[in-house]
Design an enzyme around this catalytic site. Structure first.
Site, PDB file in Angstrom:
ATOM      1  N   CYS A 133      -1.112   8.842   3.907  1.00  0.00           N
ATOM      2  CA  CYS A 133      -0.973   8.622   2.416  1.00  0.00           C
ATOM      3  C   CYS A 133      -2.411   8.806   1.775  1.00  0.00           C
ATOM      4  O   CYS A 133      -2.543   8.839   0.613  1.00  0.00           O
ATOM      5  CB  CYS A 133      -0.370   6.958   2.164  1.00  0.00           C
ATOM      6  SG  CYS A 133      -1.324   5.834   3.214  1.00  0.00           S
ATOM      7  N   GLU A 169       0.839  -1.357  -0.125  1.00  0.00           N
ATOM      8  CA  GLU A 169       0.031  -0.057  -0.219  1.00  0.00           C
ATOM      9  C   GLU A 169       0.838   1.178   0.039  1.00  0.00           C
ATOM     10  O   GLU A 169       1.930   1.420   0.888  1.00  0.00           O
ATOM     11  CB  GLU A 169      -0.846  -0.035   1.182  1.00  0.00           C
ATOM     12  CG  GLU A 169      -1.977   0.790   1.125  1.00  0.00           C
ATOM     13  CD  GLU A 169      -1.580   2.132   1.833  1.00  0.00           C
ATOM     14  OE1 GLU A 169      -1.517   3.035   1.063  1.00  0.00           O
ATOM     15  OE2 GLU A 169      -1.597   2.131   3.135  1.00  0.00           O
TER      16      GLU A 169
HETATM   17  C1  UN1 Z   1      -2.263   6.474   5.842  1.00  0.00           C
HETATM   18  O1  UN1 Z   1      -2.792   7.524   5.295  1.00  0.00           O
HETATM   19  O2  UN1 Z   1      -1.036   6.453   5.849  1.00  0.00           O
HETATM   20  O3  UN1 Z   1      -7.985   6.186   6.590  1.00  0.00           O
HETATM   21  C2  UN1 Z   1      -2.996   5.544   6.746  1.00  0.00           C
HETATM   22  C3  UN1 Z   1      -7.006   7.054   7.583  1.00  0.00           C
HETATM   23  C4  UN1 Z   1      -6.471   6.204   8.563  1.00  0.00           C
HETATM   24  C5  UN1 Z   1      -5.165   5.298   7.969  1.00  0.00           C
HETATM   25  C6  UN1 Z   1      -4.363   6.420   7.220  1.00  0.00           C
HETATM   26  N1  UN1 Z   1      -7.400   5.217   9.135  1.00  0.00           N
HETATM   27  O4  UN1 Z   1      -6.829   8.297   7.618  1.00  0.00           O
END
Ligand code: UN1
Length: 502
Positions: free
Chosen positions: A280, A246
């Site tokens: 991310c 990911e």
């Molecule tokens: C990430 O963006 O690196 O959906 C993970 C979200 C979190 C996970 C983010 N539950 O914003």
């Protein structure tokens, strides 16, 4: 200052590699010293995981989950303490530091609770006397490589399901957040997990590469696209291995002419500035219809000018620092690039004013929001490349939802995105055509719950290494068929007669 170890085969191991330090990104203070794993130490950890695999797979799912329930309780009991450690080590404001721990126990709860749910499928057979099932077996050893921005939650995305499904693990936390790694390893030790089932080695990319090259069956990776693509390529060359990766995104929030602008502005600020833009799923593009553009811009700019940047341990802070000097440098480099590509800068708090930096925090990695508007053109690098910081482009569009989608989808990534609109036709069109793995309507594009498959399309990844996605990656399926008759009867009308020469 404490000096920590690796955790291999149920022992704390000092390690013979060089030491490295973890630093608080808000203050520059050193938080701990950690050993940098050598290749042979990584191999020893993988060997321990392989040796433990046979006995671990013999436990029932429910028995394996018992160890995770212990950790679930410890995560809850140590919520405040661990939330602070997260904030101190990766710079997230304290609310987010604690949410990281909450997300971790949610994932553990999901995985351990899932141990009592049905697995596999009962499949009807053409032949009445046959029973057919799809069953799953653990793949063996899972190598987990996790990022610094969710230093507690994401390790559990990878490891909780892997372990309940009967795999053993070798885990490398990010080199920026080894202390969080240490605390998680202490929890596995406290839970009394059998030796070799869980192994943690500290180190950098070379140790990650040694995991990928080593005798592991599956690699789970969450992190940068650069590293993830290299892992995916390498693992694809070995038919005995698989990888679920990911990676990042260049996510967008679309605000249509039918948007409720209160929802739009709120969603955009959360999407772009939470975690200082270092999710991310953070949004670096806001694609806004011409009819509402000026008002949206005014309101978004006002908030970007005023969001509170500061000490992550202060509950009044909205944005903490970025994680390290490399991130600061990258952020400035992309801000300059946007200018070169013709951006009109609307908010420039990139070099945070001295009076905004909290006392005693002069050595922190401080940046503030950088917001610009730019005319859409397909090949602009600032609209295509992930920055991982509070670097946000406003792009105006004219025309229908399909024009917004054209801009939205015109990136190589496809992780997350959102539409803000009161028109269900626009929303459903976005739902069906947005090229992303996580799509939201009238919400920020952050904040996914653990039971959702978390992962993207296109350059953002394959396999979704969380929740159900992990089950796919860490198990093999067996199509099992049992004959309940003493006669053999085959499907597809295939004769079961054996003809002989007589
Ligand atoms: C990430 O963006 O690196 O959906 C993970 C979200 C979190 C996970 C983010 N539950 O914003």
């Amino acid at each position: 200052m404490a000096k920590y170890d690796h955790y291999v085969d149920g022992e704390w191991v000092a390690g013979e590699g060089e030491d490295f330090e973890s630093h608080n990104p808000a203050t520059g203070e050193t938080l701990g010293t950690f050993p940098r794993a050598t290749q042979s130490e990584v191999e020893t950890a993988i060997e321990a995981a392989n040796d433990a695999a046979e006995a671990w797979r013999d436990h029932s799912h429910v028995d394996r989950a018992e160890y995770l329930w212990e950790i679930y309780h410890e995560l809850r009991d140590r919520h405040e303490e661990l939330g602070e450690i997260v904030s101190m080590e990766c710079g997230k404001e304290i609310g987010e530091g604690k949410a990281d721990v909450t997300e971790a126990w949610h994932m553990v709860e999901w995985a351990a609770g899932d141990a009592r749910h049905p697995r596999g499928d009962v499949v009807p057979s053409e032949i009445a006397s046959k029973d057919a099932y799809m069953r799953r077996k653990p793949r063996g050893v899972v190598g987990c490589i996790t990022p610094w921005n969710f230093p507690v939650a994401i390790p559990f995305w990878h490891m909780a399901v892997s372990l309940v499904e009967g795999n053993t693990v070798v885990w490398k936390p990010a080199e920026q957040t080894p202390w969080c790694g240490q605390v998680i390893a202490e929890m596995f030790d406290d839970a009394g997990i059998p030796d070799g089932v869980f192994n943690m080695i500290q180190g950098f990319g070379d140790a990650g590469a040694d995991i990928v090259d080593g005798d592991v069956d599956t690699v789970l990776f969450t992190g940068s696209a650069e590293v993830g693509h290299e892992i995916a390529r390498q693992v694809a060359a070995d038919p005995a291995k698989n990888a679920s990766c990911e990676m990042g995104g260049k996510n967008a929030v679309v605000v249509t002419e039918e948007a409720d602008l209160d929802v739009a502005v709120h969603s955009a600020v959360m999407s772009s500035f939470k975690t200082t833009g270092q999710r991310c799923v953070s949004s670096e593009r806001l694609v806004v219809h011409a009819d509402v553009y000026d008002e949206f811009k005014r309101r978004f700019v006002d908030l970007a000018e005023s969001v509170a940047v500061g000490d992550p341990l202060d509950p009044e802070t909205f944005m903490g620092p970025v994680v390290d000097a490399d991130q600061v440098e990258k952020f400035h480099r992309y801000n300059d690039l946007a200018r070169e590509e013709g951006a009109a800068v609307l908010v420039d708090r990139a070099d945070l004013a001295a009076e905004e930096i909290p006392d005693g925090h002069a050595d922190g990695h401080w940046v503030g929001p950088f917001v610009y508007e730019i005319d859409y053109e397909p090949d602009l690098r600032c609209l295509n490349e992930e920055v991982f910081g509070p670097h946000v482009a406003l792009v105006e569009y004219d025309g229908g939802i399909d024009r917004a989608l054209e801009i939205h989808n015109d990136v190589e990534y496809g992780l997350a995105g959102a539409i803000v609109s009161e028109d269900y036709r626009q929303i459903n069109r976005y739902r069906d055509r947005a090229e992303v793995g996580l799509a939201y309507g009238n919400l920020p594009c952050i904040g996914a719950e653990v039971q959702l498959p978390f992962g993207g399309v296109k350059k953002s990844g394959n396999g979704a290494p969380s929740a159900r996605g992990v089950i796919e990656a860490v198990t093999e399926r067996t199509a099992w068929t049992l004959n309940n008759s003493s006669e053999i009867e085959l499907a597809q009308g295939l004769s079961a007669d054996i003809t002989t020469e007589e």
